[in-house]
Design an enzyme around this catalytic site. Structure first.
Site, short mmCIF file in Angstrom:
data_model
loop_
_atom_site.label_atom_id
_atom_site.label_comp_id
_atom_site.label_asym_id
_atom_site.label_seq_id
_atom_site.Cartn_x
_atom_site.Cartn_y
_atom_site.Cartn_z
N LYS A 118 9.59 -8.43 -9.15
CA LYS A 118 9.95 -7.03 -9.43
C LYS A 118 10.89 -6.97 -10.62
O LYS A 118 10.72 -6.15 -11.52
CB LYS A 118 10.61 -6.40 -8.18
CG LYS A 118 9.60 -6.11 -7.08
CD LYS A 118 10.24 -5.75 -5.75
CE LYS A 118 9.15 -5.62 -4.67
NZ LYS A 118 9.65 -5.36 -3.33
N GLN A 127 15.08 -4.96 -0.15
CA GLN A 127 13.91 -5.77 0.23
C GLN A 127 13.92 -6.01 1.75
O GLN A 127 14.93 -6.38 2.33
CB GLN A 127 13.95 -7.10 -0.53
CG GLN A 127 12.73 -7.97 -0.33
CD GLN A 127 11.45 -7.39 -0.93
OE1 GLN A 127 11.47 -6.65 -1.91
NE2 GLN A 127 10.31 -7.71 -0.32
N ASP A 156 11.10 3.22 -2.97
CA ASP A 156 10.16 2.64 -2.01
C ASP A 156 9.46 3.74 -1.19
O ASP A 156 8.46 3.49 -0.54
CB ASP A 156 10.91 1.74 -1.01
CG ASP A 156 10.68 0.26 -1.26
OD1 ASP A 156 9.61 -0.08 -1.78
OD2 ASP A 156 11.57 -0.53 -0.91
N1 GUN Z 1 8.84 -6.11 2.09
C1 GUN Z 1 7.50 -6.17 2.09
N2 GUN Z 1 6.97 -5.15 1.38
C2 GUN Z 1 8.01 -4.43 0.92
C3 GUN Z 1 8.12 -3.26 0.13
O1 GUN Z 1 7.13 -2.66 -0.31
N3 GUN Z 1 9.37 -2.84 -0.12
C4 GUN Z 1 10.46 -3.47 0.35
N4 GUN Z 1 11.65 -2.95 0.07
N5 GUN Z 1 10.40 -4.54 1.09
C5 GUN Z 1 9.18 -5.03 1.37
#
Ligand code: GUN
Length: 285
Positions: free
Chosen positions: A53, A97, A120
């Site tokens: 990311k 996350q 998100d």
């Molecule tokens: N863990 C697995 N997928 C995601 C996601 O799309 N966003 C976040 N913040 N954590 C994750």
């Protein structure tokens, strides 16, 4: 029949190029979108996702900062950091996350993120807005799937889309977005009897179960579009999707391989949301 295998590199790079352009247009106005990513603990897969990311932000010209906190971080400490990021004008998007360590209450943490910075789309207000079709952030993975379908000229309207999985991150919002695109939507899950009878009716089949290679040719209608959201680490160390690619590729009409399509497109939608947040923060939309 052998499916058209979607080329993720080509697809994703063309979308990212478009966002890079938007970021440079914002730069001319003196605006740089900023994303804060918070990683608690040392889950290996999460560390890779977070690194990807941050790298994608950098490549697009988006400012990014990663807060890596130890696994024993208290909920209070985490909430304090989120409060600081909520008040930081350089930060337009905040992503915590998941999963979080067991002693931290996930919902409390996600609820603490400023709704306007919730890139998100996990905050209940944003989830509610999605549900009623109000303009706002779209959750990255489901939005990425829609983007893939549209870019591949897959007709969604009037088609039967079957989603396998009912998670808050993928299955439920995926169903909602497909509905918005006028699909007839069925959601299957672990308690669905005779699942393959239903999945075999799908024109568009979205697998988001979290079990390696569970979806076989017998689940797929010949010619169907199969989108594999899963990413599972096999005992051999290899990554595999929820779809048994080698089995399904002979039956499907179109298929996304894993890794390389849904994952990178998810990150691309995160860039999109961060840019959108920056525009909104500056009164541009
Ligand atoms: N863990 C697995 N997928 C995601 C996601 O799309 N966003 C976040 N913040 N954590 C994750």
């Amino acid at each position: 029949m052998t499916a058209h295998v979607i080329n993720g590199k080509e697809l994703v790079s063309s979308v990212r190029e478009q966002f890079k352009q938007e970021v440079s247009e914002l730069a001319e106005k003196g605006i740089q979108p900023g994303l804060a990513v918070v990683l608690v603990g040392d889950d290996a897969a999460s560390a890779v996702y977070v690194r990807n990311k941050a790298k994608a932000c950098e490549a697009a010209g988006i400012y990014s900062v990663v807060h890596r906190l130890p696994a024993e971080t208290s909920q209070e400490e985490l909430l304090k950091l989120i409060s600081e990021l909520n008040g930081d004008a350089a930060i337009n998007g905040i992503l915590v996350q998941l999963p979080l360590p067991k002693h931290i209450h996930e919902e409390t943490v996600l609820d603490a993120i400023d709704v306007a910075k919730d890139v998100d789309c996990f905050h209940p207000v944003n989830v509610g807005n999605l549900m009623i079709g109000k303009k706002g952030f779209l959750p990255c993975t489901p939005a990425g799937v829609i983007e893939i379908l549209k870019r591949m000229d897959v007709q969604i309207s009037g088609k039967h889309a079957v989603v396998i999985g009912r998670s808050n991150i993928v299955g439920k919002p995926m169903a909602m977005l497909l509905l918005r695109e006028h699909a007839t939507v069925t959601v299957c899950h672990s308690k669905t009897p005779n699942m393959e009878e239903i999945t075999r009716q799908a024109d568009i089949l979205i697998a988001a179960v979290g079990r390696a290679q569970m979806i076989k040719a017998k689940h797929v209608k010949p010619g169907a579009v199969v989108v594999d959201v899963g990413i599972n680490r096999m005992e051999s160390g290899k990554l595999a999707g929820d779809v048994d690619f080698d089995d399904v590729v002979e039956t499907a009409g179109m298929i996304t391989p894993v890794p390389g399509v849904v994952g990178p497109m998810t990150i691309t939608m995160l860039l999109k949301n961060t840019i959108e947040a920056a525009k909104r923060a500056n009164g541009l939309v």
